[in-house]
Design an enzyme around this catalytic site. Structure first.
Site, PDB file in Angstrom:
ATOM      1  NE  ARG A 266    -116.998  11.706  10.872  1.00 17.72           N
ATOM      2  CZ  ARG A 266    -116.253  11.033  11.719  1.00 17.72           C
ATOM      3  NH1 ARG A 266    -115.958  11.560  12.873  1.00 17.72           N
ATOM      4  NH2 ARG A 266    -115.774   9.851  11.418  1.00 17.72           N
ATOM      5  CB  ALA A 267    -123.713  14.844   8.100  1.00 23.01           C
TER       6      ALA A 267
END
Ligand SMILES: [Zn+2]
Length: 346
Positions: free
Chosen positions: A284-285
């Site tokens: 997600r980062a």
């Protein structure tokens, strides 16, 4: 209410708080980023900034008499009411409305948020009708949660889910309603009043830290502009209009160009290197960092995402996704900055 009904402090006139302003602009250009979490003291103008940004955006076309403000340009995404009406009567009438900003009050019930059975109609007319909630009103606008850390976890989770899917599905009390609920989630948090679970933190796209300005000149400027605005709102709005107009054009153009911005493999690799170095969990980062950098490139009319875009969005995309390091007491923003230097040089 017409778009110009109530004077709102101009976005461009907000002194400092550049990181917050940039994060909000980027989220307005690319809502898929997943909202912005603003950490900071009270009275740092968080709510003012959300309202100012919404007021700056061009008014939107919305279907007349639709409780969700459906977009007449996207019939495929119509709510059930609009679909049925369009099937029967052809193209629907629409009008211009301001971009909504909906406040999430503290202690709000889930019914109020997602909508519920209209009890009055059920009792008086025996009809099972749906009474839309705050998510319906926020469609195509902003949902602002003051003190998000005081909201119950399951509600925060629900809001993030809806923001990510763009749809609110209500199945209860014999009702089954699905309606569009696409909005930019802006949460404000006061670090002194309880923490958000890391799983929830990670689901917000960007996070920024705002502080009361301590520099004398900046403080004086804040007071001066606020005073000028309160004394003659119309004159103040005229004075700042050209700055707000220019920003509006950049946001509108940024939204249009977004899909055409190139993402070179080298930049994608850089994003991954940075996340590996910081040890952020999951993908997600990287995904958020890339999306934010792309939106920034688009606002700045660059043809492709560059390392400079990545660097500028890295603190807000990553600082809330760092694992606690018992051996490192420095703040998360400092850790991201240090990683940027380690990986890419000063
Ligand atoms: Zn509709």
């Amino acid at each position: 209410m017409t778009p110009a009904a109530r004077p709102v402090f101009p976005f461009s006139a907000i002194v400092g708080q550049d990181e917050m302003k940039l994060a909000m602009i980027v989220a307005a250009v690319e809502p898929a980023i997943g909202g912005v979490l603003v950490f900071g003291d009270r009275g740092t103008g968080k709510s003012t900034a959300v309202r100012a940004l919404a007021a700056l955006l061009p008014p939107m076309h919305a279907v007349v008499d639709c409780r969700y403000g459906c977009d007449p340009a996207a019939p495929a995404a119509y709510c059930a009411d609009c679909s049925a009406r369009a099937d029967e009567h052809g193209p629907l009438k629409h009008r211009l409305v301001p971009v909504p900003v909906v406040d999430m009050p503290l202690g709000v019930t889930e019914d109020r948020v997602v909508g519920a059975l209209d009890l009055e109609r059920a009792l008086t007319q025996g009809v099972k009708a749906f009474e839309p909630g705050l998510l319906a009103r926020a469609n195509r606008g902003f949902l602002y949660i003051d003190e998000v850390n005081l909201l119950e976890d399951h509600l925060v989770d629900l809001l993030i889910d809806v923001a990510a899917s763009g749809e609110n599905l209500v199945e209860r009390e014999g009702l089954s309603v699905r309606h569009p609920a696409r909005f930019v989630l802006i949460g404000s948090g006061n670090p002194e009043e309880g923490e958000l679970r890391p799983q929830l933190l990670d689901r917000f796209g960007l996070s920024v830290e705002v502080k009361t300005p301590t520099e004398l000149a900046q403080r004086v400027e804040v007071i001066k502009r606020r005073d000028e605005f309160e004394r003659d709102k119309t004159a103040f709005l005229i004075k700042w209009k050209k700055h707000d107009d220019a920003l509006r054009r950049r946001i509108v153009a940024g939204r249009k160009r977004l899909a055409d911005i190139e993402l070179p493999d080298a930049v994608l690799e850089d994003a991954t290197k940075l996340c590996l170095h910081l040890g952020t969990d999951g993908l997600r980062a990287e995904l958020t960092l890339i999306r934010a950098a792309r939106a920034l490139a688009s606002v700045e009319q660059a043809p492709a995402v560059a390392l400079s875009h990545l660097r500028r969005m890295a603190p807000s995309a990553l600082r809330h996704r760092l694992r606690r390091d018992p051996l490192d007491e420095s703040g998360s923003a400092v850790r991201v900055e240090r990683a940027l230097c380690d990986v890419f040089g000063a």
